[in-house]
Structure formats: C-alpha cells, structure tokens
Scaffold this active site. Sequence first.
Site, PDB file in Angstrom:
ATOM      1  N   HIS A   5      45.111  75.345   7.597  1.00  0.00           N
ATOM      2  CA  HIS A   5      45.186  75.635   6.155  1.00  0.00           C
ATOM      3  C   HIS A   5      45.450  77.106   5.835  1.00  0.00           C
ATOM      4  O   HIS A   5      46.413  77.444   5.140  1.00  0.00           O
ATOM      5  CB  HIS A   5      43.861  75.257   5.484  1.00  0.00           C
ATOM      6  CG  HIS A   5      43.494  73.816   5.567  1.00  0.00           C
ATOM      7  ND1 HIS A   5      44.152  72.828   4.872  1.00  0.00           N
ATOM      8  CD2 HIS A   5      42.499  73.188   6.245  1.00  0.00           C
ATOM      9  CE1 HIS A   5      43.578  71.670   5.113  1.00  0.00           C
ATOM     10  NE2 HIS A   5      42.584  71.849   5.950  1.00  0.00           N
TER      11      HIS A   5
HETATM   12  C1  BDR Z   1      39.796  75.401   3.167  1.00  0.00           C
HETATM   13  O1  BDR Z   1      38.409  75.137   3.272  1.00  0.00           O
HETATM   14  C2  BDR Z   1      37.868  75.799   4.380  1.00  0.00           C
HETATM   15  O2  BDR Z   1      37.030  74.927   5.106  1.00  0.00           O
HETATM   16  C3  BDR Z   1      39.005  76.253   5.225  1.00  0.00           C
HETATM   17  O3  BDR Z   1      38.716  77.473   5.876  1.00  0.00           O
HETATM   18  C4  BDR Z   1      40.125  76.427   4.231  1.00  0.00           C
HETATM   19  O4  BDR Z   1      40.121  77.719   3.669  1.00  0.00           O
HETATM   20  C5  BDR Z   1      40.566  74.096   3.287  1.00  0.00           C
HETATM   21  O5  BDR Z   1      40.257  73.248   2.225  1.00  0.00           O
END
Ligand code: BDR
Length: 318
Positions: free
Chosen positions: A243
């Site tokens: 992500h």
């Molecule tokens: C986001 O949520 C966090 O768990 C990850 O680091 C990322 O920034 C994804 O939804």
Amino acid sequence: MEKIKIIMDVDVGIDDAIAMCLALGNEKFEVLGFTTTFGNRRCEVTTQNTLKILELVGRTDIPVAPGAVRPLVKEYNPPEFSIVHGYDGLGDMADPLPQPTITTCGKSAVQFMADTLRESDEPVTLVPVGPMTNVATLIMTHPELMPKIKEVVLMGGSTIKGNASPVAEANIIQDPEAAYILFKSGLKIKMAGLDATWDGYIAFDELEEFGKANWLSEKIYSMCGIYAEHYRERMKNPGLAMHDSLTLAWLVNPELVQAEDYYVTVDINGRYTYGMTVTDVDNVMKYKPNATVAMGVDRVPFINMIKEAIANLAAQKK
Ligand code: BDR
Ligand code: CA
C-alpha cells in the site's frame, strides 16, 4: 538530476518500513525527514520502529520527529495487536531488530514539518501513509506555509469498499476528521487508495525470490511472515499489498498509475459510513475536483521499483 524533496509521515508498520526503503533507495528522492503518528501501533512504537529501520539501513543521518499520539476528535482505542503487522508492528520476527541507539530530532512532527517547509528554497512534497493527524494539525496551525507544500501524496481511502469497515480504509477511519480537513484544504492532493493499492501486490512466489536477493531483502522477507499469512489465509489475495509504497512510485513514475480527478470528501457523521472517502465519480455535485485518485497500477514495474530500491540500499551498507 533534480530530486523530489519529501517528508514522509509514517506509522511503521511493515508496508511503511518497505516504503521507507523505497524512499531511501531510489535516487530520485531527497528524504528531508520522517515524522511519525499513531496508526498501525501506538506512536511510541511506530517512532521506535522508524528509528530501527533507519539504523538497519545505515541512514541515521535522517531526522525523525514524533507526532500525533491520538486522533483529533474520536476516541482512541490503541490497538494492542495489529493483525497485519504483529505486536511489535514489524512482524514479530524470530530475530527482531535491536532497540535503536539513535533518538528523535528534538522537535515534534508538526514543528519539524513547519521548520523544514519554512527553510526550504523550493516547495516540499508531503507523503502521509498513516492517519492524517499530523498533516491536518499543520494545516490548522501554519496556514502561511501552505504555499511551501508542493503537493500531498497520501496512502488512504477508497472510492468503493474499505478494509477497516465495509466502506472505510484504515488510515482514514483512524482519524476521519483529520482527513476531512486535508481534503478541504485546497492543497494539491494525490490519493493512493485501495482502488489501486490492492492491485499493487508482490505475488507469493515473487516474495520467495525477493527474500534471497540480498541481506536487506532477507530481513524484509522475515518481517513479512505474518503479513503474508494475513493476505494468503484471510484475504485470499494473490500476494502482499504494498500500500504505502504506491505513493512514492507514483511520484517517480506517474505513468505507472491510472488516475482520475475527482471531488473527494470524508464522512465524519455517518453511523455506518464514518471514515468513508466519498468520491463523486460522476461529478453529481458539480464541485471542482480536489484530488487525483489512483484507480489502478501497473503491478510488475511497481514491484520492480521496490526491489531495485532495496537492492541499492543493501549495496550501500553491507
Ligand atoms: C494502510 O493501513 C496500514 O495498515 C498500512 O500501513 C497502510 O498505510 C492500508 O490500509
Ligand atoms: Ca501505513
């Protein structure tokens, strides 16, 4: 080569740690500092994790400034365990990273961002990849510095479905009011949300290969056990979503991302939709678009960019 000057706001976090490596290992970036926030874990933990990663890769010259310990308005229920990132936020490795010997820079996140923006000759890009609390506080307290922000490239949100509620993404739902302030700010915004980041995964077989490439990829591989299990068992995904790295890849190579300009706001009142990034895809409300939204990514070159940056970083420190 003209570098992209960035401040990254992180809640480290496995995919945050990988994004840090991308930022530090890709020569296009000049990382001015890391600011930290609560999110994947409490802020005390994410700050320690940020320092641990910098020590691991030998970049102890980069300042780290601790930030928000709770959201602006909503109650904070600190996660004792993150199902994706483990108890320690870095995958509960069998051989965990040592406690850092370096410390934070002596400024708070907002103070660091404000001073850095003020002192920079050119506008700086902000890259928040956790809850948007620090950025919202900067917006509210330093309006005079807004022209010094080139753009905000954030990981968060989704035009359709969420990962932390049926409709909300984790970084936004952890502080919806902060994200609301950011989307209303008039700043130039790129939103790397779930529409694209779900597609930006490293496939399980690629992960195995990657784990053998160099000392740093080996370390990251061992960090990814719990994260991989989550995506394989619970999400039935073809791989691990990277992500947070999508923000940076988009900055380096805009061609990698399919994007649209939309008006986006955040629901801060809804019972079921609290924290949803409401996106006016058909421009029903006739508002001027306030964000460029990532809708897809070319997966293979994206993952290759991450691998290359990690290899560069590994070669810089044996
Ligand atoms: C986001 O949520 C966090 O768990 C990850 O680091 C990322 O920034 C994804 O939804
Ligand atoms: Ca994150």
